[in-house]
Every structure is written in structure tokens, then in C-alpha cells.
Motif scaffolding. Structure first.
Motif, PDB file in Angstrom:
ATOM      1  N   VAL A   2       0.849  -1.190   0.000  1.00 25.82           N
ATOM      2  CA  VAL A   2       0.000   0.000   0.000  1.00 25.82           C
ATOM      3  C   VAL A   2       0.883   1.238   0.000  1.00 25.82           C
ATOM      4  N   GLU A   3       0.626   2.161  -0.929  1.00 18.47           N
ATOM      5  CA  GLU A   3       1.423   3.361  -1.041  1.00 18.47           C
ATOM      6  C   GLU A   3       0.598   4.571  -0.621  1.00 18.47           C
ATOM      7  N   VAL A   4       1.267   5.565  -0.109  1.00 13.87           N
ATOM      8  CA  VAL A   4       0.613   6.800   0.319  1.00 13.87           C
ATOM      9  C   VAL A   4       1.226   7.972  -0.438  1.00 13.87           C
ATOM     10  N   GLU A   5       0.349   8.828  -0.984  1.00 15.71           N
ATOM     11  CA  GLU A   5       0.812  10.022  -1.688  1.00 15.71           C
ATOM     12  C   GLU A   5      -0.053  11.205  -1.297  1.00 15.71           C
ATOM     13  N   GLN A   6       0.544  12.380  -1.399  1.00 14.88           N
ATOM     14  CA  GLN A   6      -0.227  13.600  -1.201  1.00 14.88           C
ATOM     15  C   GLN A   6      -0.963  13.916  -2.502  1.00 14.88           C
ATOM     16  N   VAL A 249      -3.521   1.285  -4.081  1.00 14.94           N
ATOM     17  CA  VAL A 249      -3.173  -0.129  -4.210  1.00 14.94           C
ATOM     18  C   VAL A 249      -3.257  -0.488  -5.682  1.00 14.94           C
ATOM     19  N   PRO A 250      -2.635  -1.571  -6.114  1.00 18.49           N
ATOM     20  CA  PRO A 250      -2.807  -2.020  -7.502  1.00 18.49           C
ATOM     21  C   PRO A 250      -4.275  -2.339  -7.777  1.00 18.49           C
ATOM     22  N   LEU A 251      -4.706  -2.039  -8.986  1.00 20.08           N
ATOM     23  CA  LEU A 251      -6.099  -2.299  -9.349  1.00 20.08           C
ATOM     24  C   LEU A 251      -6.427  -3.785  -9.207  1.00 20.08           C
ATOM     25  N   ALA A 252      -5.427  -4.656  -9.449  1.00 19.57           N
ATOM     26  CA  ALA A 252      -5.653  -6.101  -9.367  1.00 19.57           C
ATOM     27  C   ALA A 252      -5.937  -6.561  -7.948  1.00 19.57           C
ATOM     28  N   ALA A 253      -5.690  -5.705  -6.935  1.00 18.20           N
ATOM     29  CA  ALA A 253      -5.919  -6.120  -5.552  1.00 18.20           C
ATOM     30  C   ALA A 253      -7.378  -5.971  -5.140  1.00 18.20           C
ATOM     31  N   ILE A 254      -8.225  -5.313  -5.935  1.00 22.33           N
ATOM     32  CA  ILE A 254      -9.616  -5.056  -5.575  1.00 22.33           C
ATOM     33  C   ILE A 254     -10.476  -6.246  -5.956  1.00 22.33           C
ATOM     34  N   LEU A 255     -11.234  -6.755  -4.985  1.00 22.55           N
ATOM     35  CA  LEU A 255     -12.185  -7.848  -5.227  1.00 22.55           C
ATOM     36  C   LEU A 255     -13.580  -7.348  -4.895  1.00 22.55           C
ATOM     37  N   ASP A 256     -14.468  -7.448  -5.866  1.00 20.73           N
ATOM     38  CA  ASP A 256     -15.863  -7.045  -5.658  1.00 20.73           C
ATOM     39  C   ASP A 256     -16.743  -8.063  -6.371  1.00 20.73           C
ATOM     40  N   PRO A 257     -17.218  -9.068  -5.649  1.00 19.83           N
ATOM     41  CA  PRO A 257     -18.000 -10.137  -6.290  1.00 19.83           C
ATOM     42  C   PRO A 257     -19.443  -9.751  -6.588  1.00 19.83           C
ATOM     43  N   GLY A 258     -19.707  -8.463  -6.746  1.00 19.38           N
ATOM     44  CA  GLY A 258     -21.064  -8.033  -7.066  1.00 19.38           C
ATOM     45  C   GLY A 258     -21.895  -7.659  -5.860  1.00 19.38           C
ATOM     46  N   ARG A 286      -3.080   1.782 -10.798  1.00 17.26           N
ATOM     47  CA  ARG A 286      -3.328   1.928  -9.366  1.00 17.26           C
ATOM     48  C   ARG A 286      -4.647   2.641  -9.143  1.00 17.26           C
ATOM     49  N   VAL A 287      -5.254   2.372  -7.992  1.00 16.46           N
ATOM     50  CA  VAL A 287      -6.534   2.976  -7.667  1.00 16.46           C
ATOM     51  C   VAL A 287      -6.474   3.528  -6.244  1.00 16.46           C
ATOM     52  N   GLN A 288      -7.110   4.668  -6.055  1.00 16.75           N
ATOM     53  CA  GLN A 288      -7.164   5.283  -4.732  1.00 16.75           C
ATOM     54  C   GLN A 288      -8.220   4.570  -3.891  1.00 16.75           C
ATOM     55  N   VAL A 289      -7.909   4.268  -2.629  1.00 19.26           N
ATOM     56  CA  VAL A 289      -8.833   3.564  -1.744  1.00 19.26           C
ATOM     57  C   VAL A 289      -8.884   4.262  -0.390  1.00 19.26           C
ATOM     58  N   LYS A 294      -2.908   1.083   5.989  1.00 18.05           N
ATOM     59  CA  LYS A 294      -1.864   2.062   6.285  1.00 18.05           C
ATOM     60  C   LYS A 294      -0.680   1.801   5.376  1.00 18.05           C
ATOM     61  N   GLN A 295       0.168   2.781   5.309  1.00 21.53           N
ATOM     62  CA  GLN A 295       1.325   2.663   4.436  1.00 21.53           C
ATOM     63  C   GLN A 295       2.190   1.479   4.859  1.00 21.53           C
TER      64      GLN A 295
END
Length: 314
Positions: A2-6, A249-258, A286-289, A294-295
Motif C-alpha cells: 500500500v502506497e501513500v501520496e499527497q 493499491v494495484p487495481l488487481a488487488a480489488i475484489l468485488d463479487p457483485g 493503481r486505484v485510490q482507496v 496504512k502505508q
């Protein structure tokens, strides 16, 4: 990881361009449409006759009013001569004062009737003029509701015009942002479907929310002239919000089974645990979450559909 940016949070609002001057024209009299200048998209000049009705009672009413006015004019000339003669006869004591007053009263009554006839003629002429629609400004025809030969009732919209020299766009703004739209403020907007071109504008009017709690405030923005502008284009206004610390986080890390509850699997001491997150803007892969991350946390990016809480992974 997990990365943190301003980052700067943005609020995007969409609107549709429209002409600054618009008019829906209607006749004040009824009749059959016998003339219509141009079709949809046609150009008209201010003062042009763009539609005309035929009503068989309008022109005869004007002619009758003119004839009646001429009749009263002739009668008044005769009565004025009669009054002059009666005055002379009264001076020689050849008629009574009552006879003189009778002639004077008849003249005054005829003058009043003449004034009434003049008013009726003016009304008849005005009604006849109302059988023609004149363009109130230079513009284009954006809507035509009647064809030649159709009957049009008084007050029915016939043609809609839009000016071609000035455009604007309206947005509905929440209360928390209304202080960012002071009249005269310069803004920049993007034409969403016209190659992402930008146009400049300025805030000209701010309405109220209608007195409803949580209501939106209408804001009108006048657009600077640009060759690409025309009514009906989609424009987007970006309002920067406060700077904030964003987690990615990388977009591939998101799971949403509907289920409508997106989540990631965080890896702690070799075991996975689900963490529900809110998904924000996408930046490349990458996608903002938002959520309990935490970082430095590590999340799984492959094999998500087969993972269960507490499972050991390598």
C-alpha cells in the motif's frame, strides 16, 4: 504494498451548454399557419417575419374600423359647422340657449364616440399584427412545432429560437461549495466529447436553493466565444478540494463479487484478512482507496477468488 501520496481531491460536475438568449414564440391570436421561414437549424435575423397566420376576421375588422373612423370624422366636421352657426344664431337671439347646448352636447358625444372608434381600430390593427411572429434577436431555429396548414390556437408555442452569439452553462452546486462561485469569478471548463478542448467562462448568476434543507444552488456561467461552441454540448467543471493524504493499491488487488462492497486481502504474518475499502479515482494501474489500511501494508494481487479469511499464503 500500500502506497501513500499527497493528492488533491477533485469534484467534477457536468452541465450542458445552451444559448444565453432563448425564446419560445407564440401567437396571441388563433388561425391557420400559412407561412413559416426556415426549418430546424435555420438562421434568422432580428425583425424577420418567421411565421404568419391567416384569420378571416382580422383584416375585415381593420377595414371596418377605418371606415367607422372616417364616418365619425365626416360627422364631426358637420357638427362643428352646426355649432358655429348655432353660436351665431344665439348671438342674434334667434335660437334659445337650450338649442345651442343641444348642438354642443351632440358634438361632444360624437367626439367621444370617435375616440372609442379610434381605440377599437388600434386594437384591430394590433390583432392583425399579432398574426405575424417576428424574430426578437439574431439566432437559429431549435424547435418547430407546427407545419404549414395546421390550425394554431392563441398562446400555443410555435417556434423556439436560440441566439448564436453567446452561450452559457448551468450547474447545481452544494452549499459547501457556494463560496467558490462568486459572481465574476473566472473558471475553465472541458468539453468532454469534443477532444477534451477547454473553454473559459465566468460566473454571472447564483440562485437560491428554493428554501429546502440540503438543496442545491443553481450557478450560471457565461462562456467566452469559441468556434467549437454550440447548444447541447457536455462540459465538465473540475473543482479542486483540500489537499489530502491518499492510499493507493494495484487495481488487481480489488475484489468485488457483485455485493457492492469492494475489498482487498491484507497479508499479515503470512495469513490473509479481508479489508473493506472505498474505491476512488484510477491512476494508471493503481486505484485510490479509503479504509483501514496504512502505508506499508501488503495486499494480495493474484488468486483472490480462492482466498478465505485466515488462510495461509506464500
Amino acid at each position: 504494498e500500500v502506497e501513500v501520496e499527497q493528492g488533491v481531491r477533485e469534484l467534477r460536475m457536468s452541465g450542458i451548454t445552451r444559448a444565453s438568449r432563448r425564446a419560445t414564440l407564440a401567437f396571441l391570436v388563433s388561425g391557420t399557419l400559412v407561412e413559416r421561414a426556415g426549418e430546424l437549424g435555420g438562421q434568422v435575423q432580428s425583425g424577420d417575419v418567421i411565421a404568419r397566420l391567416y384569420n378571416p376576421s382580422l383584416e375585415p375588422a381593420v377595414a371596418a374600423g377605418e371606415a367607422r373612423l372616417r364616418e365619425f370624422g365626416a360627422r364631426l366636421e358637420q357638427l362643428q359647422r352646426d355649432l358655429q352657426r348655432a353660436t351665431d344664431l344665439r348671438g342674434r337671439d334667434l335660437i334659445s340657449q337650450e338649442d345651442l347646448e343641444r348642438v354642443s352636447t351632440n358634438l361632444a358625444a360624437t367626439e367621444a364616440a370617435r375616440d372609442l372608434a379610434a381605440a377599437e381600430l388600434a386594437e384591430a390593427r394590433n390583432r392583425d399584427e399579432q398574426s405575424r411572429l417576428l424574430a426578437p434577436f439574431d439566432g437559429s431555429i431549435t424547435e418547430v412545432r407546427f407545419e404549414i396548414g395546421e390550425y394554431v390556437a392563441a398562446g400555443q408555442p410555435v417556434i423556439r429560437l436560440s441566439a448564436i452569439d453567446a452561450f452559457e452553462v448551468a450547474f447545481a452546486v452544494p452549499e459547501s461549495l457556494i463560496d467558490r462561485f462568486a459572481p465574476g469569478r473566472e473558471v475553465e471548463l472541458t468539453l468532454s466529447f469534443v477532444g477534451g478542448q477547454t473553454v473559459s467562462g465566468r460566473v454571472v448568476r447564483i440562485g437560491d436553493s428554493g428554501g429546502e434543507a440540503g438543496g442545491l444552488f443553481p450557478v450560471e456561467i457565461a462562456l467566452d466565444p469559441a468556434p467549437v461552441l454550440r447548444p447541447g454540448l457536455t462540459v465538465e467543471l473540475v473543482v479542486p478540494m483540500a489537499s489530502m493524504e491518499a492510499h493507493f493499491v494495484p487495481l488487481a488487488a480489488i475484489l468485488d463479487p457483485g455485493t457492492g462492497r469492494p475489498r482487498v486481502f491484507r497479508i499479515t504474518d503470512g495469513q490473509v484478512e479481508p479489508v473493506y475499502v472505498g474505491v476512488g479515482q484510477l491512476f494508471g494501474d493503481r486505484v485510490q482507496v479509503t479504509g483501514e489500511l496504512k502505508q506499508g501494508d501488503r495486499v494480495a494481487v493474484t488468486g483472490l477468488s480462492g482466498l478465505i479469511p485466515g488462510q495461509s499464503v506464500e
